[in-house]
Motif scaffolding. Structure first.
Motif, PDB file in Angstrom:
ATOM      1  N   LEU A  54      -8.838  -0.717   1.222  1.00 36.98           N
ATOM      2  CA  LEU A  54      -8.527  -0.167   1.376  1.00 36.98           C
ATOM      3  C   LEU A  54      -7.994   0.723   0.264  1.00 36.98           C
ATOM      4  O   LEU A  54      -8.229   2.726   0.682  1.00 36.98           O
ATOM      5  N   ASN A  55      -7.306   0.678  -1.139  1.00 39.45           N
ATOM      6  CA  ASN A  55      -7.190   1.524  -1.821  1.00 39.45           C
ATOM      7  C   ASN A  55      -8.676   1.729  -2.174  1.00 39.45           C
ATOM      8  O   ASN A  55      -8.906   2.892  -2.745  1.00 39.45           O
ATOM      9  N   GLY A  56      -9.743   1.116  -2.469  1.00 41.46           N
ATOM     10  CA  GLY A  56     -10.479   1.341  -3.055  1.00 41.46           C
ATOM     11  C   GLY A  56     -11.932   2.585  -2.407  1.00 41.46           C
ATOM     12  O   GLY A  56     -12.658   3.369  -2.951  1.00 41.46           O
ATOM     13  N   ASN A  57     -11.911   2.513  -0.816  1.00 41.74           N
ATOM     14  CA  ASN A  57     -12.544   3.801  -0.027  1.00 41.74           C
ATOM     15  C   ASN A  57     -12.011   4.667   1.454  1.00 41.74           C
ATOM     16  O   ASN A  57     -12.763   5.429   1.233  1.00 41.74           O
TER      17      ASN A  57
ATOM     18  N   LEU B 256       0.776  -0.934   0.111  1.00 43.16           N
ATOM     19  CA  LEU B 256       0.026   0.008  -0.188  1.00 43.16           C
ATOM     20  C   LEU B 256       0.877   0.822  -0.112  1.00 43.16           C
ATOM     21  O   LEU B 256       1.750   1.591   0.663  1.00 43.16           O
ATOM     22  N   GLU B 257       0.333   2.194  -1.003  1.00 48.31           N
ATOM     23  CA  GLU B 257       1.274   3.604  -0.929  1.00 48.31           C
ATOM     24  C   GLU B 257      -0.061   4.972   0.092  1.00 48.31           C
ATOM     25  O   GLU B 257      -0.968   5.009   0.381  1.00 48.31           O
TER      26      GLU B 257
ATOM     27  N   ASP C 182      -7.383  15.579  -0.420  1.00 46.99           N
ATOM     28  CA  ASP C 182      -7.720  14.546  -1.935  1.00 46.99           C
ATOM     29  C   ASP C 182      -8.964  13.549  -1.085  1.00 46.99           C
ATOM     30  O   ASP C 182     -10.236  12.949  -1.998  1.00 46.99           O
ATOM     31  N   ALA C 183      -9.562  13.266   0.119  1.00 46.82           N
ATOM     32  CA  ALA C 183     -10.386  12.907   0.831  1.00 46.82           C
ATOM     33  C   ALA C 183     -11.357  13.793   0.169  1.00 46.82           C
ATOM     34  O   ALA C 183     -12.763  12.941   0.259  1.00 46.82           O
ATOM     35  N   LYS C 184     -11.112  15.387   0.173  1.00 44.35           N
ATOM     36  CA  LYS C 184     -12.173  15.879  -0.293  1.00 44.35           C
ATOM     37  C   LYS C 184     -12.934  16.504  -1.527  1.00 44.35           C
ATOM     38  O   LYS C 184     -13.774  15.712  -1.612  1.00 44.35           O
ATOM     39  N   ALA C 185     -12.373  15.997  -2.287  1.00 40.24           N
ATOM     40  CA  ALA C 185     -11.864  16.023  -3.997  1.00 40.24           C
ATOM     41  C   ALA C 185     -13.020  14.182  -4.425  1.00 40.24           C
ATOM     42  O   ALA C 185     -13.268  14.695  -5.373  1.00 40.24           O
ATOM     43  N   GLN C 186     -12.364  13.631  -3.890  1.00 33.30           N
ATOM     44  CA  GLN C 186     -13.147  11.904  -4.118  1.00 33.30           C
ATOM     45  C   GLN C 186     -13.727  11.441  -3.316  1.00 33.30           C
ATOM     46  O   GLN C 186     -14.467  10.620  -2.996  1.00 33.30           O
ATOM     47  N   ASP C 187     -14.231  12.815  -2.193  1.00 34.86           N
ATOM     48  CA  ASP C 187     -15.563  12.131  -1.034  1.00 34.86           C
ATOM     49  C   ASP C 187     -14.929  10.830  -0.937  1.00 34.86           C
ATOM     50  O   ASP C 187     -15.952   9.878  -0.762  1.00 34.86           O
TER      51      ASP C 187
ATOM     52  N   PHE D 127      -9.566  -5.988  11.643  1.00 40.38           N
ATOM     53  CA  PHE D 127      -9.460  -4.755  10.773  1.00 40.38           C
ATOM     54  C   PHE D 127      -9.674  -4.804   9.503  1.00 40.38           C
ATOM     55  O   PHE D 127     -10.589  -3.841   9.354  1.00 40.38           O
ATOM     56  N   LEU D 128     -10.436  -5.954   9.053  1.00 36.30           N
ATOM     57  CA  LEU D 128     -11.313  -6.470   7.614  1.00 36.30           C
ATOM     58  C   LEU D 128     -12.187  -5.894   8.175  1.00 36.30           C
ATOM     59  O   LEU D 128     -13.008  -4.997   7.607  1.00 36.30           O
ATOM     60  N   ASN D 129     -13.134  -6.650   9.072  1.00 33.58           N
ATOM     61  CA  ASN D 129     -14.143  -6.399   9.726  1.00 33.58           C
ATOM     62  C   ASN D 129     -14.073  -5.241  10.197  1.00 33.58           C
ATOM     63  O   ASN D 129     -15.529  -4.178   9.671  1.00 33.58           O
ATOM     64  N   THR D 130     -13.462  -4.119  11.037  1.00 32.98           N
ATOM     65  CA  THR D 130     -13.051  -2.889  10.978  1.00 32.98           C
ATOM     66  C   THR D 130     -14.173  -1.664   9.858  1.00 32.98           C
ATOM     67  O   THR D 130     -14.355  -1.009   9.883  1.00 32.98           O
ATOM     68  N   ILE D 131     -13.099  -2.048   8.827  1.00 32.34           N
ATOM     69  CA  ILE D 131     -12.882  -1.261   7.557  1.00 32.34           C
ATOM     70  C   ILE D 131     -14.098  -1.600   6.349  1.00 32.34           C
ATOM     71  O   ILE D 131     -14.540  -0.653   5.965  1.00 32.34           O
ATOM     72  N   ASN D 132     -14.861  -2.360   6.716  1.00 27.39           N
ATOM     73  CA  ASN D 132     -15.783  -3.187   5.900  1.00 27.39           C
ATOM     74  C   ASN D 132     -16.762  -2.100   6.927  1.00 27.39           C
ATOM     75  O   ASN D 132     -18.017  -1.848   5.819  1.00 27.39           O
ATOM     76  N   GLU D 133     -17.068  -2.589   8.094  1.00 33.81           N
ATOM     77  CA  GLU D 133     -18.248  -1.848   8.503  1.00 33.81           C
ATOM     78  C   GLU D 133     -18.147  -0.410   8.648  1.00 33.81           C
ATOM     79  O   GLU D 133     -18.506   0.764   8.089  1.00 33.81           O
ATOM     80  N   ILE D 134     -16.631   0.667   8.512  1.00 32.60           N
ATOM     81  CA  ILE D 134     -16.755   1.833   8.053  1.00 32.60           C
ATOM     82  C   ILE D 134     -16.931   2.423   6.873  1.00 32.60           C
ATOM     83  O   ILE D 134     -17.604   3.605   6.083  1.00 32.60           O
ATOM     84  N   ALA D 135     -16.467   1.084   5.265  1.00 35.64           N
ATOM     85  CA  ALA D 135     -16.657   1.777   4.314  1.00 35.64           C
ATOM     86  C   ALA D 135     -18.159   2.058   4.328  1.00 35.64           C
ATOM     87  O   ALA D 135     -19.098   2.610   4.136  1.00 35.64           O
ATOM     88  N   LYS D 136     -19.181   0.843   4.335  1.00 32.50           N
ATOM     89  CA  LYS D 136     -21.021   0.705   4.691  1.00 32.50           C
ATOM     90  C   LYS D 136     -21.041   1.730   4.860  1.00 32.50           C
ATOM     91  O   LYS D 136     -22.195   2.840   4.956  1.00 32.50           O
ATOM     92  N   LEU D 137     -21.019   2.424   6.253  1.00 25.30           N
ATOM     93  CA  LEU D 137     -21.462   3.763   7.098  1.00 25.30           C
ATOM     94  C   LEU D 137     -21.433   5.516   5.135  1.00 25.30           C
ATOM     95  O   LEU D 137     -22.208   5.245   5.846  1.00 25.30           O
TER      96      LEU D 137
END
Length: 152
Positions: free
Chosen positions: A88-91, A39-40, A51-56, A139-149
């Motif tokens: 992580l890269n997608g969201n 990951l970068e 970037d976060a704002k620009a890409q939402d 960790f994967l469950n956490t990032i999945n939950e946050i991405a769903k939010l």
């Protein structure tokens, strides 16, 4: 014969110095980006916020230390897992902060130990904080939950 040994030693020493310099340039916080496993990451929050704002997109801020056993263990497990990498890269926009060299950021984020992961919305509001090492599945469950939010 002694001349050759001297030149071989000098050549080896120069090679080590050049390789060390090249490595430090590719993973230097001043360069703006660092690669951890697959990951970068940005090495400062400001361009990541832009970037976060620009890409939402959401942000994942990862506080670490080169010498932290649990950081290295977490990185080896999570940052090489294809499901984690894709999510992580997608969201998320990724930021890595080295607590040994970036003291100001430690204070700004209120971090007291490593590893620490902080999830932020595109405006910089904290969503969740993970203190300490967590297993890959957690960790994967956490990032999945946050991405769903974000999707909701």
């Amino acid at each position: 014969m002694k001349k050759w040994i001297k030149w071989i030693f000098i050549s080896l020493a120069l090679s080590v110095l050049v390789l060390g310099y090249l490595y430090s340039q590719s993973n230097d916080p001043g360069s703006g980006k660092i690669t951890l496993k697959e990951l970068e990451f940005y090495t400062t929050p400001e361009p990541a916020f832009e970037d976060a704002k620009a890409q939402d997109k959401l942000m994942f801020v990862y506080m670490r230390s080169e010498y932290c056993y649990w950081c290295n263990k977490f990185e080896e497990e999570a940052f090489t897992n294809q499901s984690v990498i894709d999510k992580l890269n997608g969201n998320f926009i990724l930021v890595s902060i080295d607590v040994d060299t970036q003291r100001k950021e430690i204070t700004n984020f209120g971090v007291y130990g490593t590893p620490t992961g902080i999830f932020l919305d595109p405006n910089g509001t904290e969503i969740k904080r993970i203190r300490g090492y967590v297993e890959n599945g957690t960790f994967l469950n956490t990032i999945n939950e946050i991405a769903k939010l974000k999707e909701a």
